[in-house]
Design an enzyme around this catalytic site. Structure first.
Site, mmCIF file in Angstrom:
data_model
loop_
_atom_site.group_PDB
_atom_site.id
_atom_site.type_symbol
_atom_site.label_atom_id
_atom_site.label_comp_id
_atom_site.label_asym_id
_atom_site.label_seq_id
_atom_site.Cartn_x
_atom_site.Cartn_y
_atom_site.Cartn_z
ATOM 1 N N CYS A 51 0.828 -1.214 0.000
ATOM 2 C CA CYS A 51 0.000 0.000 0.000
ATOM 3 C C CYS A 51 0.863 1.265 0.000
ATOM 4 O O CYS A 51 0.542 2.249 -0.656
ATOM 5 C CB CYS A 51 -0.923 0.019 1.215
ATOM 6 S SG CYS A 51 -2.062 -1.363 1.267
ATOM 7 N N ARG A 128 -7.777 -4.027 -3.534
ATOM 8 C CA ARG A 128 -7.206 -2.870 -4.254
ATOM 9 C C ARG A 128 -8.110 -2.539 -5.441
ATOM 10 O O ARG A 128 -7.890 -3.030 -6.551
ATOM 11 C CB ARG A 128 -5.782 -3.195 -4.718
ATOM 12 C CG ARG A 128 -4.883 -3.571 -3.565
ATOM 13 C CD ARG A 128 -3.471 -3.924 -3.987
ATOM 14 N NE ARG A 128 -2.767 -4.539 -2.874
ATOM 15 C CZ ARG A 128 -2.236 -3.871 -1.841
ATOM 16 N NH1 ARG A 128 -2.276 -2.550 -1.837
ATOM 17 N NH2 ARG A 128 -1.651 -4.508 -0.850
HETATM 18 C C1 BEZ Z 1 0.453 -4.639 1.849
HETATM 19 O O1 BEZ Z 1 1.633 -4.948 1.822
HETATM 20 O O2 BEZ Z 1 0.080 -3.511 1.473
HETATM 21 C C2 BEZ Z 1 -0.552 -5.624 2.317
HETATM 22 C C3 BEZ Z 1 -0.322 -6.954 2.039
HETATM 23 C C4 BEZ Z 1 -1.269 -7.893 2.464
HETATM 24 C C5 BEZ Z 1 -2.403 -7.483 3.144
HETATM 25 C C6 BEZ Z 1 -2.642 -6.146 3.354
HETATM 26 C C7 BEZ Z 1 -1.708 -5.209 2.933
#
Ligand code: BEZ
Length: 214
Positions: A51, A128
């Site tokens: 993110c 996403r």
């Molecule tokens: C992330 O790295 O943004 C992420 C990965 C898995 C679940 C939620 C966020």
């Protein structure tokens, strides 16, 4: 699980309106959308690695979105306090400011309205999602990515440019199109148009697949 969670706006629908708390203060979506394109996107959670790369990608390319008359608005099921702390943390660590509003969707109101919760992926974090919404408030393009795969900013910008080019010139865009390449002229609707096409200087595979430069 409530049925509402599974619902999502579809391409061509009017983007559902909402009021929300954001990092730029209270926001009414239809007001924000007035006169410009909007990209509404969700991320799973603040202070997470993928993110952080994505939000930084939106922020570092915000001038390109502005030049395309496009406003950004992010969302996750986190509080305003978490959003502000994350914005501050990333700015301190990398110098990148998330310079667009981020919705604090703690009650999941907007997530549910836009089908951003996909329960078999996560019941508590939004996937996403990307909604490209035009200045008339219509949903024009939707992307959904799972939690563990980051989006492609070049592709988001390419599809935005493709939509704007299609609207402006009444054309369609072929596989892998990027600005500057030939565009597809819609197929003829009458025999007269078909005969006219045969006299044209379009690049043609056959009468139904014709390309031209803009
Ligand atoms: C992330 O790295 O943004 C992420 C990965 C898995 C679940 C939620 C966020």
């Amino acid at each position: 699980m409530e049925e509402q969670i599974y619902q999502m706006p579809r391409i061509g629908d009017t983007a559902p309106d909402f009021e929300a708390k954001t990092t730029h203060g209270p926001l009414n979506f239809s007001e924000y959308n007035k006169g410009s394109w909007v990209i509404l996107f969700s991320h799973p959670a603040d202070f997470t690695p993928v993110c952080t790369t994505e939000m930084s990608g939106f922020a570092t390319r915000s001038d390109e979105f502005k030049a395309l008359n496009t406003k950004l608005i992010g969302l996750s099921i986190d509080s305003i306090h978490a959003h502000v702390a994350w914005v501050n943390n990333v700015k301190k660590n990398s110098g990148v400011l998330f310079n667009f509003p981020i919705i604090a969707d703690i009650d999941m109101k907007v997530s549910k309205l836009y089908g951003m919760l996909q329960p078999n992926e996560s019941e508590t974090a939004t996937v996403r999602a990307v909604f490209i919404i035009d200045p008339t408030g219509k949903v024009r393009l939707i992307m959904y990515y799972p939690l563990n795969v980051g989006r492609n900013m070049d592709e988001i910008i390419r599809t935005l440019k493709a939509l704007q080019t299609s609207d402006k010139h009444a054309v369609a865009l072929p596989l892998n199109w990027v600005p500057g390449e030939k565009v597809i002229v819609p197929p003829p609707k009458t025999v007269d148009e078909m005969e006219e096409r045969e006299k044209s200087d379009y690049e043609m595979m056959d009468f139904y697949l014709a390309k031209k430069d803009l």
